[in-house]
Each structure stands twice: as structure tokens, then as C-alpha cells.
Design an enzyme around this catalytic site. Structure first.
Site, PDB file in Angstrom:
ATOM      1  N   CYS A  67      -1.744 -14.043  -3.947  1.00  0.00           N
ATOM      2  CA  CYS A  67      -1.502 -14.547  -2.588  1.00  0.00           C
ATOM      3  C   CYS A  67      -1.727 -16.058  -2.545  1.00  0.00           C
ATOM      4  O   CYS A  67      -2.043 -16.619  -1.514  1.00  0.00           O
ATOM      5  CB  CYS A  67      -2.382 -13.827  -1.578  1.00  0.00           C
ATOM      6  SG  CYS A  67      -4.136 -14.001  -1.874  1.00  0.00           S
ATOM      7  N   PHE A 105     -10.553  -5.492  -6.233  1.00  0.00           N
ATOM      8  CA  PHE A 105     -10.540  -6.313  -5.015  1.00  0.00           C
ATOM      9  C   PHE A 105     -10.131  -5.412  -3.845  1.00  0.00           C
ATOM     10  O   PHE A 105      -9.170  -5.666  -3.133  1.00  0.00           O
ATOM     11  CB  PHE A 105      -9.587  -7.504  -5.160  1.00  0.00           C
ATOM     12  CG  PHE A 105      -9.813  -8.331  -6.398  1.00  0.00           C
ATOM     13  CD1 PHE A 105     -10.820  -9.280  -6.454  1.00  0.00           C
ATOM     14  CD2 PHE A 105      -9.027  -8.142  -7.530  1.00  0.00           C
ATOM     15  CE1 PHE A 105     -11.041 -10.039  -7.593  1.00  0.00           C
ATOM     16  CE2 PHE A 105      -9.234  -8.900  -8.680  1.00  0.00           C
ATOM     17  CZ  PHE A 105     -10.245  -9.851  -8.719  1.00  0.00           C
ATOM     18  N   ASP A 126      -5.559  -7.089  -6.701  1.00  0.00           N
ATOM     19  CA  ASP A 126      -5.190  -7.839  -5.485  1.00  0.00           C
ATOM     20  C   ASP A 126      -6.255  -8.902  -5.197  1.00  0.00           C
ATOM     21  O   ASP A 126      -6.982  -8.813  -4.202  1.00  0.00           O
ATOM     22  CB  ASP A 126      -5.046  -6.846  -4.315  1.00  0.00           C
ATOM     23  CG  ASP A 126      -4.505  -7.515  -3.060  1.00  0.00           C
ATOM     24  OD1 ASP A 126      -3.907  -8.602  -3.166  1.00  0.00           O
ATOM     25  OD2 ASP A 126      -4.674  -6.940  -1.958  1.00  0.00           O
ATOM     26  N   ASP A 186     -15.311  -4.209  -5.336  1.00  0.00           N
ATOM     27  CA  ASP A 186     -15.281  -5.396  -4.479  1.00  0.00           C
ATOM     28  C   ASP A 186     -16.683  -6.008  -4.495  1.00  0.00           C
ATOM     29  O   ASP A 186     -17.677  -5.309  -4.696  1.00  0.00           O
ATOM     30  CB  ASP A 186     -14.874  -5.042  -3.046  1.00  0.00           C
ATOM     31  CG  ASP A 186     -14.309  -6.245  -2.300  1.00  0.00           C
ATOM     32  OD1 ASP A 186     -13.075  -6.354  -2.184  1.00  0.00           O
ATOM     33  OD2 ASP A 186     -15.110  -7.102  -1.847  1.00  0.00           O
ATOM     34  N   SER A 187     -16.744  -7.317  -4.293  1.00  0.00           N
ATOM     35  CA  SER A 187     -18.046  -7.980  -4.285  1.00  0.00           C
ATOM     36  C   SER A 187     -18.642  -8.036  -2.886  1.00  0.00           C
ATOM     37  O   SER A 187     -19.693  -8.635  -2.680  1.00  0.00           O
ATOM     38  CB  SER A 187     -17.913  -9.393  -4.863  1.00  0.00           C
ATOM     39  OG  SER A 187     -16.931 -10.098  -4.152  1.00  0.00           O
ATOM     40  N   ARG A 201       0.846  -1.209   0.000  1.00  0.00           N
ATOM     41  CA  ARG A 201       0.000   0.000   0.000  1.00  0.00           C
ATOM     42  C   ARG A 201       0.878   1.256   0.000  1.00  0.00           C
ATOM     43  O   ARG A 201       0.586   2.231  -0.697  1.00  0.00           O
ATOM     44  CB  ARG A 201      -0.961  -0.020   1.206  1.00  0.00           C
ATOM     45  CG  ARG A 201      -2.109  -1.024   1.029  1.00  0.00           C
ATOM     46  CD  ARG A 201      -3.126  -0.946   2.154  1.00  0.00           C
ATOM     47  NE  ARG A 201      -2.642  -1.539   3.388  1.00  0.00           N
ATOM     48  CZ  ARG A 201      -2.824  -2.817   3.754  1.00  0.00           C
ATOM     49  NH1 ARG A 201      -3.506  -3.639   2.986  1.00  0.00           N
ATOM     50  NH2 ARG A 201      -2.347  -3.272   4.897  1.00  0.00           N
TER      51      ARG A 201
HETATM   52  N1  SAH Z   1      -6.528  -5.116  -1.430  1.00  0.00           N
HETATM   53  C1  SAH Z   1      -7.145  -5.403  -0.159  1.00  0.00           C
HETATM   54  C2  SAH Z   1      -7.272  -6.889   0.092  1.00  0.00           C
HETATM   55  C3  SAH Z   1      -8.009  -7.658  -0.972  1.00  0.00           C
HETATM   56  S1  SAH Z   1      -8.609  -9.204  -0.447  1.00  0.00           S
HETATM   57  C4  SAH Z   1      -6.391  -4.699   0.959  1.00  0.00           C
HETATM   58  O1  SAH Z   1      -5.296  -4.158   0.728  1.00  0.00           O
HETATM   59  O2  SAH Z   1      -6.892  -4.648   2.081  1.00  0.00           O
HETATM   60  C5  SAH Z   1      -9.607  -9.733  -1.771  1.00  0.00           C
HETATM   61  C6  SAH Z   1     -10.953  -9.033  -1.896  1.00  0.00           C
HETATM   62  O3  SAH Z   1     -11.554  -9.499  -3.105  1.00  0.00           O
HETATM   63  C7  SAH Z   1     -11.987  -9.333  -0.820  1.00  0.00           C
HETATM   64  O4  SAH Z   1     -12.389  -8.128  -0.232  1.00  0.00           O
HETATM   65  C8  SAH Z   1     -13.182 -10.003  -1.545  1.00  0.00           C
HETATM   66  O5  SAH Z   1     -14.436  -9.537  -1.060  1.00  0.00           O
HETATM   67  C9  SAH Z   1     -12.964  -9.534  -2.961  1.00  0.00           C
HETATM   68  N2  SAH Z   1     -13.450 -10.403  -4.054  1.00  0.00           N
HETATM   69  C10 SAH Z   1     -13.335 -11.745  -4.185  1.00  0.00           C
HETATM   70  N3  SAH Z   1     -13.789 -12.160  -5.388  1.00  0.00           N
HETATM   71  C11 SAH Z   1     -14.206 -11.044  -6.046  1.00  0.00           C
HETATM   72  C12 SAH Z   1     -14.757 -10.806  -7.346  1.00  0.00           C
HETATM   73  N4  SAH Z   1     -14.953 -11.803  -8.209  1.00  0.00           N
HETATM   74  N5  SAH Z   1     -15.067  -9.542  -7.687  1.00  0.00           N
HETATM   75  C13 SAH Z   1     -14.869  -8.520  -6.805  1.00  0.00           C
HETATM   76  N6  SAH Z   1     -14.322  -8.691  -5.579  1.00  0.00           N
HETATM   77  C14 SAH Z   1     -14.006  -9.923  -5.202  1.00  0.00           C
END
Ligand code: SAH
Length: 394
Positions: free
Chosen positions: A337, A225, A297, A247-248, A206
């Protein structure tokens, strides 16, 4: 003390101090869940002390390779003290710190994160489950924190035959907390959030995002994400003109909105989309949208090597779309990850995504988990998080 005898030739990984013994390596021996066992080779020579997991494919996780070591309360206290002392020496510039990172801290299955004076722990194996009270008491004593919340609701618990458990284990208090990272304020909820409440492992990425946005003067940012908007805060604080976060998870986006407000960032500079990233990227492409920086991410797409092939296709598609949506001179921060996707493979996937996208691009920097998430040299599986900063050539 019960003994677990390995099949001939199956002692090699323990000699290399890898902490896992798989079910197929065992010739004979059984024990209760989490019971300490003496692991020995086919000739009855001592290999390790470990915790038995009767239902897991990872049947034993090693505590120690020292025949003289006693696995008792003093052992756990000393091991936890070493892990905590390492974080103190690292002087992490945040009040959110991972204190214990499982195998790499000698405590297979145990995760402990500290948010201010609240501890959050995941007990992910039979071994740490059996020693839970000892571990909890030692954590409270060693950190001086008055409270410890348990988030043992990980999928790995099922593989261990353990039920999902959440709630206060020691003390109690609010579950909605505020984290201070790089001078930013980030709200989170240890009971409702993902993992222990936040993705502490991405702390330095970040900051990298913030720095690239600031130094290159990147304007429009797409944060895929986004979870609770950590990268959005980082980019906006770095001077981005607008950040679109996808985000979903509705609650995660609610928290993301609140996190912008906590930092005094103008909500007019942000858009939040409760949507599927893949579909959104395709839509942006069809609409001819472009961005100066994109963060990808995604969640763990390949938990183990067995899922690697299908996951590789998913990563490639995401990165192809991401690179196509990037303006020339723009920067992609892309992550995986997945333990099942190694650094080399991830590099190849992004390279072939670039070819498919038809863009010229170069890696500016490699990123990884923050140092309070160490990878033991004997446990390469621990290196799950990798990232690349890729610039589309101007
Ligand atoms: N970048 C964030 C962490 C991401 S974790 C940080 O720095 O804090 C991954 C995220 O992806 C989760 O919040 C989850 O809700 C979301 N996610 C999972 N599958 C998804 C999809 N198909 N479309 C959108 N979001 C999704």
C-alpha cells in the site's frame, strides 16, 4: 483574491490537471492556511483555484481548473454530492463504504468513510480544514447520517502544520460499530482503530482470499499483518482448516478474536500471535513449517518515492520468506500500500523474491483497491494499493 504566480515552465503539471503545486514551483505570492488562491502562470494566465498550505511542501492543492468556478459552500456541497452519488451507483455490498477519497474525488486531503449511519472523516490538508464546518454540514445533510466522527490524527496533518484532532464533530454515539462485508460481521472501533477504524480498501481482496481458499481447498492459512482479522474470517468462512494470524498490535488481535466469534467460527481453528511478522516468518522457516495460503498485507513501507529503495528490500525479504513457506500448489496473496512503489516495481520485487526463494511460481491475478477508492487519471499517486495472487507451482 490572492494570486500565486508560478515560475516559468512550472505550469505543466497543472495543465495536465495534476492537483498539486510544490513550494519550489512558486515565484511569488502568499496566503493564509487554507485560503483560496488563484494560481497563475508566469504570464499571469489563470491555471487553477486552490487552497494554500503555508507550511507544506505541497504549497497549493487545486480545487478547480475552471476560471468561472466559485469556491464556496455550494461548490463543496456539489462536489460531495457527486462523490456520494458515485458510491450509490457502485452499489457496494457492504455497509462500510468510502464516500470521499481525497484528490480523486476533487477534495484534496479529505477522507470520509461511512459505517452504517456513522460517518468518519479525516481532514488532512489546510484547505479542507478551513472548510470543515461547511463540509461537515453538507455530509450530514447529503447522507442523512446523524453523526460524524473526526479522525484527524494522520501524519500528513503534521506536514500541513495542523494539530491532531479526534472526536465527534456532529452528533454522537457509540464508537464501537459492526460492519457487514460479504455477509461477514466485523467489529471495529472508529475512535481506537487504525485510519478511520477499518481497511475498507482491501474489501475485494478479502473476498478474493475467501474464493481462492474455497475453490482450491486450501487448508492451512498464514495471515500476516492481520489487524482485526478480516482475512482470517474470509479464509475460515471459505473452509480453511486453520488460520494463524500475526500482528504486533494486541488490541487489533483482541478484536480479531471477537470477530471470529461474531461469525460463529470455531476458535480452535485459529491462532493469534502478538509478534513481529519478520521474526515469525524466520522462525517458521527454521521450524520447517509450511502453509497452503499466505497473506502478506504490510503497512505502508514507502510513503513516497524517496523511501522506495529501502522499502523494496523489505518487501523483497517478506515475499522471499512467504514464498519459501508456501507448499507447492499453495497461494500467496501479497500486497503493497506504498504510494512510492508502483505496480511494475512491485511485480519485479515479487519476481526477484521468487528467484531468491528458489521456487517456481506464477501470478494468477492482480488485485487493487476497491472501486470506492478510485484513482483519478490525472493523479497516479492515488493508486497506492496493489496486490498479486501468486501460486507456487505444484
Ligand atoms: N490485513 C488487514 C490490514 C493490515 S494493516 C486488513 O485486511 O484489515 C497492517 C497491520 O500490520 C497493522 O495492523 C499493524 O499493527 C501491523 N504491523 C505493522 N508492523 C508490523 C510488524 N513488524 N509485525 C507485525 N505486525 C505489524
Amino acid at each position: 483574491m490572492k494570486s500565486i504566480r508560478l515560475k516559468p515552465g512550472k505550469d505543466r503539471s497543472l495543465h495536465r490537471r495534476h492537483p498539486w503545486v510544490f513550494d519550489g514551483a512558486i515565484a511569488k505570492g502568499r496566503a493564509d492556511a487554507g485560503e483560496t488562491v488563484r494560481v497563475e502562470d508566469a504570464e499571469s494566465q489563470f491555471l487553477a483555484w486552490g487552497a494554500f498550505s503555508p507550511d507544506s511542501r505541497i504549497r497549493v492543492r487545486a480545487w478547480s481548473f475552471d476560471a468561472q468556478q466559485r469556491i464556496d459552500a455550494a461548490f463543496f456541497r456539489a462536489t460531495l454530492a457527486r462523490a456520494i452519488a458515485l458510491r450509490e451507483r457502485l452499489a457496494i455490498a457492504s455497509n462500510g463504504v468510502r464516500l470521499v477519497h481525497g484528490e480523486s474525488d476533487g477534495l484534496p486531503g479529505l477522507i470520509v468513510d461511512r459505517y452504517g449511519d456513522t460517518l468518519v472523516a479525516q481532514f488532512g490538508s489546510c484547505g479542507v480544514e478551513r472548510w470543515k464546518d461547511t463540509i461537515a454540514d453538507a455530509l450530514i445533510e447529503l447522507t442523512g447520517c446523524p453523526r460524524l466522527y473526526e479522525r484527524s490524527d494522520t501524519s500528513s496533518r503534521e506536514l500541513e502544520g495542523l494539530p491532531q484532532v479526534t472526536g465527534w464533530l456532529r452528533g454522537d454515539g457509540p464508537t464501537a460499530l459492526e460492519l457487514h462485508e460479504h455477509g461477514w460481521r466485523l467489529g471495529l472501533d472508529i475512535a481506537l482503530g487504525h485510519k478511520t477504524g477499518y481497511y475498507l480498501d482491501q474489501r475485494d481482496s478479502r473476498l478474493a482470499c475467501h474464493e481462492y481458499v474455497r475453490r482450491l481447498g486450501l487448508g492451512e492459512v498464514l495471515n500476516c499483518f492481520s489487524y482485526t482479522g478480516g482475512f482470517a474470517v474470509a479464509a475460515l468462512a471459505g473452509g480453511a482448516s486453520h488460520v494463524t494470524s500475526i500482528d504486533s498490535s494486541g488490541p487489533a488481535l483482541e478484536q480479531a478474536r471477537a470477530n471470529l466469534a461474531l461469525n460463529g467460527l470455531d476458535p480452535a481453528r485459529a491462532t493469534f500471535l502478538d509478534a513481529d511478522v519478520n521474526a515469525s516468518l524466520r522462525r517458521f522457516l527454521a521450524e520447517g513449517r509450511q502453509f497452503d495460503a499466505i497473506v502478506l498485507d504490510p503497512p505502508k513501507l514507502a510513503p513516497t518515492v524517496a523511501h522506495a529503495e529501502r522499502a523494496a528490500r523489505a518487501y523483497k525479504d517478506l515475499n522471499r520468506l512467504g514464498l519459501k513457506l508456501l507448499r507447492p500448489g499453495g497461494v500467496l496473496l501479497t500486497f503493497s500500500c506504498s504510494g512510492g512503489i508502483g505496480v511494475e516495481l512491485f511485480h519485479k520485487i515479487v519476481a526477484s523474491a521468487g528467484l531468491d526463494a528458489g521456487v517456481d511460481a506464477a501470478i494468477l491475478q492482480r488485485l487493487g483497491g476497491a472501486p470506492d477508492h478510485p484513482t483519478d487519471l490525472t493523479f497516479p499517486e492515488g493508486e497506492y494499493l496493489k496486490g498479486l495472487v501468486v501460486m507456487r507451482k505444484p
